[in-house]
Design an enzyme around this catalytic site. Sequence first.
Site, PDB file in Angstrom:
ATOM      1  CD  GLU A  63     -11.493  -5.535  10.134  1.00 29.26           C
ATOM      2  OE1 GLU A  63     -10.281  -6.035  10.805  1.00 29.26           O
ATOM      3  OE2 GLU A  63     -11.386  -4.986   9.229  1.00 29.26           O
ATOM      4  NE  ARG A 106      -4.062  -0.588   1.030  1.00 33.42           N
ATOM      5  CZ  ARG A 106      -5.082  -0.227   1.684  1.00 33.42           C
ATOM      6  NH1 ARG A 106      -5.367   0.709   2.460  1.00 33.42           N
ATOM      7  NH2 ARG A 106      -6.047  -1.477   1.922  1.00 33.42           N
ATOM      8  CG  ASP A 122     -14.373   0.434   1.584  1.00 31.93           C
ATOM      9  OD1 ASP A 122     -15.158  -0.483   0.953  1.00 31.93           O
ATOM     10  OD2 ASP A 122     -13.194   0.002   1.912  1.00 31.93           O
ATOM     11  CE  LYS A 161     -11.641  -5.172   4.810  1.00 34.83           C
ATOM     12  NZ  LYS A 161     -10.366  -4.951   5.700  1.00 34.83           N
ATOM     13  CG  ASP A 175     -11.917  -2.121  -1.687  1.00 34.35           C
ATOM     14  OD1 ASP A 175     -12.398  -1.293  -0.714  1.00 34.35           O
ATOM     15  OD2 ASP A 175     -11.188  -3.041  -1.303  1.00 34.35           O
ATOM     16  CB  SER A 213      -9.161  -0.205   0.738  1.00 33.35           C
ATOM     17  OG  SER A 213     -10.394  -0.306   1.486  1.00 33.35           O
ATOM     18  CG  ASP A 256     -12.822  -4.312   1.412  1.00 30.68           C
ATOM     19  OD1 ASP A 256     -13.282  -3.011   1.722  1.00 30.68           O
ATOM     20  OD2 ASP A 256     -11.684  -4.507   1.740  1.00 30.68           O
ATOM     21  NE  ARG A 257     -12.991  -0.365   5.246  1.00 27.60           N
ATOM     22  CZ  ARG A 257     -12.932   0.767   5.995  1.00 27.60           C
ATOM     23  NH1 ARG A 257     -12.688   0.514   7.373  1.00 27.60           N
ATOM     24  NH2 ARG A 257     -12.879   1.976   5.621  1.00 27.60           N
ATOM     25  CB  THR A 280      -6.551  -6.181  14.686  1.00 31.45           C
ATOM     26  OG1 THR A 280      -4.931  -6.412  14.941  1.00 31.45           O
ATOM     27  CG2 THR A 280      -7.071  -5.728  15.985  1.00 31.45           C
TER      28      THR A 280
END
Length: 589
Positions: free
Chosen positions: A400, A39, A298, A414, A300, A141, A302-303, A376
């Site tokens: 999470e 990233r 978000d 996720k 991408d 993301s 995934d959340r 985490t």
Amino acid sequence: NWMNPKTASMVQELVKEKAVEALKKCFASRMEFGTAGLRAAMGPGISCMNDLTIIQTTQGFCCYLEQSFGNLKERGVVIGYDARAHPPSGGSSKRFASLAAAVFISRGVPVHLFSDITPTPFVPFTVSHLGLCAGIMVTASHNPKQDNGYKVYWENGAQIVSPHDKGISKAIEENLEPWPESWNTEEALKSPLLKDPYQDVHTQYFKAIQKHCHHREINKSSQVKIVHTSVHGVGHTFVQSAFKAFDLHPPYAVEEQKDPDPEFPTVKYPNPEEGEGVLTLSFALADKEGASVVLANDPDADRLAIAEKQESGQWRVFSGNELGALLGWWIFHCWRQQNPDTAAVKNLYMLSSTVSSKILRAIALKEGFHFEETLTGFKWMGNRARDLLDQGKTVVFAFEEAIGYMCCSAVLDKDGVSAAAIAGEMVSYLATKNISLSQQLTTIYEEYGYHISKNSYFICHDQDVIRSLFDRLRNYGGQKDSYPTECGRFSISAVRDLTTGYDSNQTDKKAVLPTSRSSQMITFTFSNGGVATMRTSGTEPKIKYYTELCAAPGNSDVTHLKKELDDLVDAIVENFFEPVKNKLQPKPE
Ligand SMILES: *[C@@H]1O[C@H](CO)[C@@H](O)[C@H](O)[C@H]1NC(C)=O
Ligand SMILES: *[C@@H]1O[C@H](CO)[C@@H](O)[C@H](O)[C@H]1NC(C)=O
Ligand SMILES: *[C@@H]1O[C@H](CO)[C@@H](O)[C@H](O)[C@H]1NC(C)=O
């Protein structure tokens, strides 16, 4: 003879301007390949995401997979990408994905390269669905627009865990020189080894979530109005399709944000976790259409974030922990109705990360299913879910606090697309009973005990300060290997240190979760039902803290509970952070 004239001219410009600091930022050190992959900002140099570093990374990853799988050339890999682009350096997710494909194809490895943008969860889904060796998703993301990333999945459909990161990192170092065919995307795109999984995966994904995550039919005439925003990311068409698969009315899409746009023009940060600023346009549309619920992915997808209009007319943005309580309740509630056999609950699992709310633990205790904590990061939950599934267990939910939800085991990560549809189903079901999400959350807390949490962080760039803060807690009051037994007026009943592997509540004093010497993490359990974790972030210069007060069922004096938690947080700041506080910066408002 530059392979990418844009990054080359960016460097020439910086050299001409004698921009030493900027050049250092690009060239000082190679991006570190971790379990989350890469990233970084797009731009020239080994510290940045660009054509060359993508080729080097993929050559290393390819060699590592060749060593790990004898049948890589039969099984192959999948590569997906989001809509990110950085015109100054010519970098884009799509370009990086085709370079990665060229690298694999040059080694005779079949590549399933999506012909269009997809949500991140499509990649782990495809790994499992097609039985591939690995998957790559090019995405950053919810990061700022100049960033990109390279996320990696293993053959089990979950993100990689150690020691794969070390192995891949080493293989990258050993394969820095581009192979002759690595740049040849044109040739690769014509190769018979290249396949486009888009249509098949699109069909199969929605079939899978329909089969595994869809719980009940909702009376169409009583469905609520819902607004959805994809925040200039990839989510729009996929969430529309997911609602269709669940036979729900399609959500109203925020027009200005529904199409992918790498400039993210209407938001400061493309992160729905930031709450209201990102949701302004959604609230406006909802007010216009008379919708009471907003779903936000978000970029991408995934959340998932959710907001609900309250009777006062104000919008309430739920925290990641509150949504974990609502979705966990809903999924168990539906599962129970479909599985009246009381013994089956013994085979049922829910997971959450150890810094997330313990509400699932309270529900599990009362209802008789299993609850487990992991470290985490969704990589831990994905891999644990895979282990449990392989043992014949049923894993129905994992979450999470950072608004990440896995609402069924079709994707072992996720997934904001299936989570949006399940949230739509839950909201619609509750509406048929004239119950709002806020009311349902209260009902959950009344039944299983209030769980009130408060998370924040301090900024700290100085590793010595961080070390001294945590070492002081391990040698409290000047006594070696001795942790505090109280914090202000709050008495501490247990300490778990996942840096050293100590857990006062285990008979052998050894922590059950994996420990990591390279990161700081201590959890205190308090006699009043409070839990507090202090940890450093692997990727940001922060000391984060997560606190929660878990009240017993029946204790519904919310005002008092909130005050008790506020006092606990104050005590932690005063007693555990204060000694180095002049070297910490508070979280910006
Ligand atoms: C669906 O809801 C409408 C209005 O609330 C009601 O009149 C109708 O009978 C319901 N249909 C079914 C099949 O329950
Ligand atoms: C639905 O609930 C609201 C408040 O919770 C109440 O004011 C309203 O009368 C209820 N509507 C029906 C049809 O029961
Ligand atoms: C210690 O462990 C026991 C059994 O696992 C548990 O019931 C208890 O709540 C724990 N105590 C603390 C302070 O975490």
